[in-house]
Write an enzyme that holds these catalytic residues in place. Structure first.
Site, PDB file in Angstrom:
ATOM      1  N   HIS A   1       0.828  -1.207   0.000  1.00 45.69           N
ATOM      2  CA  HIS A   1       0.000   0.000   0.000  1.00 45.69           C
ATOM      3  C   HIS A   1       0.857   1.249   0.000  1.00 45.69           C
ATOM      4  CE1 HIS A   1      -3.623  -2.217   0.320  1.00 45.69           C
ATOM      5  NE2 HIS A   1      -3.137  -2.913   1.309  1.00 45.69           N
ATOM      6  N   THR A   2       0.344   2.252  -0.701  1.00 44.13           N
ATOM      7  CA  THR A   2       1.099   3.491  -0.795  1.00 44.13           C
ATOM      8  C   THR A   2       0.889   4.324   0.445  1.00 44.13           C
ATOM      9  OG1 THR A   2       0.549   3.464  -3.126  1.00 44.13           O
ATOM     10  CG2 THR A   2       1.567   5.455  -2.265  1.00 44.13           C
ATOM     11  N   THR A   3       1.882   4.475   1.250  1.00 45.19           N
ATOM     12  CA  THR A   3       1.753   5.425   2.351  1.00 45.19           C
ATOM     13  C   THR A   3       2.785   6.525   2.252  1.00 45.19           C
ATOM     14  OG1 THR A   3       3.019   3.865   3.653  1.00 45.19           O
ATOM     15  CG2 THR A   3       0.647   3.900   4.013  1.00 45.19           C
TER      16      THR A   3
END
Lengths: 236, 248
Positions: A13-15
């Site tokens: 996931h893009t954080t």
């Protein structure tokens, strides 16, 4: 299934963002809303893409801009355009109002935030509908706030003083544009990820108008630069 | 015509190009007690005649609120109507959750029609045995729609469905040219007059067996209460349809 499949090795996931857009400033004026943003997409600290036009027209009377991860911005533009297009299949002539887009984006952002996979964006939606202007901020968490002025990124720190001193919600379009230009001048001087080429777009009763990018005037011919007064100190 | 050869299921056409099961489903609507709707530029009114299965029973409600801006009146199988009512309410709620605004009326009727059509194209399913009159207000204006078990839907200025509805429709044909500019009160009185045409000789309209629901651009859907119904039914005696005013 005991384990949440979203946490498995296959899905990341893009954080943290990769290609980012800069600050957005939006002001309501008498008869509409004007948004300004610069034309830079930064790749970390590199000014990688300097001619990006980031003001998206989502429908006849709505514009959408955001700061943050640029690929997320592109995806959201597609999602919003999808809503407008799918309205056509019902043959009833009813199109989403700017507020519908704002709320939809808030729901979408909130849903993604709950899955710890956010749209890494501060979103600004502006429009003009039924004789009323509309301006809202939707942040990375899905918080939805309607307001007369909106700033994202560094503009929230540097520009609010300028806005509160020189703008009011009933000013003219030109006055509002001038305030935005002043704000971007300051941002170019102080924000490392800012650019001096900006683009303005506004929505009013007639619809959406997106202007050509323009360079903000900045002053570099200070005497100190020219005479290099300080250099003598350093060479000693 | 050897109907019985072609009427077993929805997946059999008759040589004349009919789907008898769908037509039989429309008959079920005609068996339900009458409900009618009429609209002006500002308001929609739904009137229905409620049936009482026996002396001991209550009266079967026929109008249901779907959302503040939308309501339905049913004729036919009440159980099927409940299913559609629940579906419409859910759709409205979801739309409100996502967009914070009201579900456009025509769009919801389209969804219901799509759902109904689906039931007419399967060997294992039967069509819904209920017709709806959908009254609603959205940015496009004031609407009155009728849905059928066949999956068709139509928009109307005024319409009546159910048993003896032809009498009401005849009344409408004479007077509907006045409805556009009628006030809410005039609209209600026209609706009740049409309803009166459709009842049997030994029946009478009273506040127990009549149901009237109103919707307006600035009026959320509400039912008239017993007291208001009584007053309107009384005003019927002196209501002149042509002039739309009370006269002695």
């Amino acid at each position: 299934m005991i384990f949440n499949s979203e946490l498995s090795a296959q899905q990341q996931h893009t954080t943290s963002p990769v290609v980012t857009g800069g600050s957005v400033i939006a002001l309501a004026y008498k008869g509409g809303v004007v948004i300004g943003t610069d034309t830079l997409c930064s790749y970390g600290s590199m000014a990688a893409f300097k001619n990006v036009e980031k003001i998206a027209q989502v429908s006849k009377n709505t514009i959408y801009v955001s700061s943050g991860e640029y690929s997320d911005f592109q995806q959201v533009v597609k999602e919003l355009a999808k809503i407008d297009r799918s309205a056509l299949q019902y043959d009833d002539g009813v199109h989403p109002s700017p507020r519908d887009y704002g709320n939809f984006l808030a729901r979408l952002s909130y849903k993604k935030r709950c899955k710890i996979n956010p749209l890494y964006l501060q979103n600004v939606i502006a429009g003009f509908h039924n004789g009323e202007r509309y301006l809202a901020l939707v942040d990375i968490y899905g918080t939805y706030l309607e307001s007369n002025f909106v700033t994202t990124g560094f503009a929230s720190y540097f520009c609010k003083a300028i806005i509160s001193n020189y703008w009011n919600e009933n000013c003219t379009l030109d006055q509002a544009k001038q305030v935005i230009r002043e704000c971007f001048k300051v941002l170019f001087c102080r924000d490392c990820r800012a650019h001096d080429v900006i683009q303005l777009g506004y929505v009013d009763e007639q619809g959406v108008h997106v202007e050509q990018p323009e360079r903000v005037e900045t002053k570099w011919d200070f005497n100190g630069f020219k005479t290099r007064a300080n250099e003598k100190l350093h060479t000693q | 015509m050897l109907k019985h050869l072609y009427d077993t299921d929805c997946v059999t056409w008759s040589p004349q190009g009919k789907l008898f099961q769908v037509e039989y489903a429309m008959e079920a609507v005609k068996q339900g007690s009458i409900c009618l709707g009429l609209k002006s530029n500002e308001n929609v009114v739904l009137c229905s005649l409620k049936r009482q299965p026996s002396e001991l029973a209550g009266y079967q409600e026929k109008q249901f609120k779907i959302d503040d801006h939308m309501a339905i009146a049913i004729a036919g199988l009440t159980a099927d109507a409940r299913v559609l009512c629940k579906y419409m309410r859910t759709e409205c709620l979801e739309y409100k959750y996502t967009y914070e605004s009201h579900h456009p009326v025509g769009r919801l009727v389209f969804k219901v029609a799509e759902k109904s059509q689906h039931k007419t194209q399967s060997g294992a399913k039967r069509p819904y045995g209920v017709g709806l009159l959908v009254a609603g207000i959205d940015p496009n204006g004031v609407h009155l729609f009728e849905t059928c078990p066949s999956g068709n839907y139509y928009e109307y200025k005024c319409q009546a469905i159910g048993s003896r509805s032809q009498a009401a429709r005849t009344y409408f044909e004479s007077w509907f040219h006045l409805f556009e500019k009628s006030t809410l009160e005039q609209l209600i009185l026209h609706g009740l007059s049409a309803l009166k045409k459709a009842i049997m000789e030994d029946e009478e309209l009273n506040e127990k067996n009549v149901e009237v629901g109103i919707l307006g651009k600035n009026q959320k859907f509400i039912h008239l209460n017993a007291q208001e119904l009584k007053e309107y039914i009384q005003k019927l005696e002196t209501f002149n349809a042509n002039t739309q005013i009370q006269q002695e």
